[in-house]
Enzyme design. Structure first.
Site, PDB file in Angstrom:
ATOM      1  CG  ASP A  78       4.039   4.166   5.648  1.00  0.00           C
ATOM      2  OD1 ASP A  78       3.685   4.655   4.571  1.00  0.00           O
ATOM      3  OD2 ASP A  78       3.434   3.226   6.207  1.00  0.00           O
ATOM      4  CE  LYS A  91       0.760   4.275   8.167  1.00  0.00           C
ATOM      5  NZ  LYS A  91      -0.196   3.476   7.346  1.00  0.00           N
TER       6      LYS A  91
END
Length: 279
Positions: free
Chosen positions: A132, A8
């Protein structure tokens, strides 16, 4: 069972406060990349992990095995599995590689062991393993708030060609957050970042986006700023550090521009990756 664990980037990363337990409250926008690690999961009598492509621990401190243990503790299931992890995402990069691996293991083992856990339950388990992990479990563009567990979908009409550079060794996230408090940098406009992502407007992204950890990280590792400057010189419309470093990414208007930048920069940087965002 074969799974992809996607990296990401943070289009924006702002710190809005600190909880009583010391966790930082965040506000930002994340998107997954085509760049990914790969997990192959096989039925087995016991839990085991093998790792190729990076010098990672294969013991119980690895997030993949932590995910497996968390599922066992939550459900009482004591089935086994052998997990083979092939690393492609650079370590200590701010790309969420460990969180992505953890999220993939949660989803894969939920299926392999036929646990039937809902996505919400997987998110609740995941946030205890890493801030995350919930985002990586969902994998679509999101505004992330709280400690990363409050997720709101962000529309995105296009993919963005990217070049990733890792110009220095990984930075200590704890050390960067500690230094951040002494700096108190100015934030940007996350609402406008969301609008920029929705409209595919990298010029608006450039005007609106801030990673509040970047100035601190650059002070400790000037190579990060040098890499950003190199991306801009090679035609990037937008460049930022992701997470707390040590990767900076450049977003380009066209795949051809990104390819040309990659051809130039791969001769200068040992870790230079051509990839793109995913919807």
């Amino acid at each position: 069972m074969h799974l992809q664990a996607k990296a990401k980037i943070n289009w924006a990363l702002e710190i809005t406060g600190t909880r009583a337990d010391g966790y930082h409250l965040l506000d930002g926008v994340m998107q997954s990349l085509a760049l990914c690690d790969e997990l192959d999961i096989f039925p087995a009598d016991t839990l085991s992990l093998s790792v190729d492509g990076a010098p990672l621990s294969q013991g119980e401190d690895n997030l993949v095995l932590k995910a497996a243990k968390a599922l066992q503790q939550h459900t009482g299931c004591m089935l086994g599995a052998h997990i083979r992890l092939q690393k492609h995402i650079p370590m200590g990069a701010g790309l969420g590689g460990g969180s992505a691996d953890c999220a993939a293991a949660l989803k894969g083992l939920n299926d392999l062991w036929q646990l039937g856990l809902s996505t919400k339950t997987l998110l609740d388990i995941g946030v205890k393993l890493g801030a995350d992990v919930p985002f990586c479990t969902l994998g679509t563009p999101m505004r992330a708030q709280g400690i990363g567990e409050i997720l709101s979908p962000v529309p995105c009409k296009r993919t963005f060609p990217l070049v990733l550079l890792q110009p220095c060794e990984g930075l200590s996230t704890k050390e960067i957050f500690t230094a951040y408090h002494a700096e108190n940098p100015k934030g940007g406009n996350v609402d406008m970042v969301i609008k920029a992502l929705e409209n595919g407007d990298l010029a608006l992204m450039e005007q609106s986006s801030v990673n509040m950890l970047e100035a601190v990280s650059v002070r400790k590792k000037p190579e990060l700023q040098q890499a950003k400057d190199a991306l801009y010189r090679c035609g990037a419309a937008f460049a930022r550090m992701t997470g707390s470093g040590s990767v900076v990414f450049g977003a380009f208007e066209t795949a051809q521009q990104a390819k040309e930048a990659y051809n130039t920069l791969s001769a200068l940087y040992q870790t230079c990756i051509l990839t793109e965002t995913t919807a």
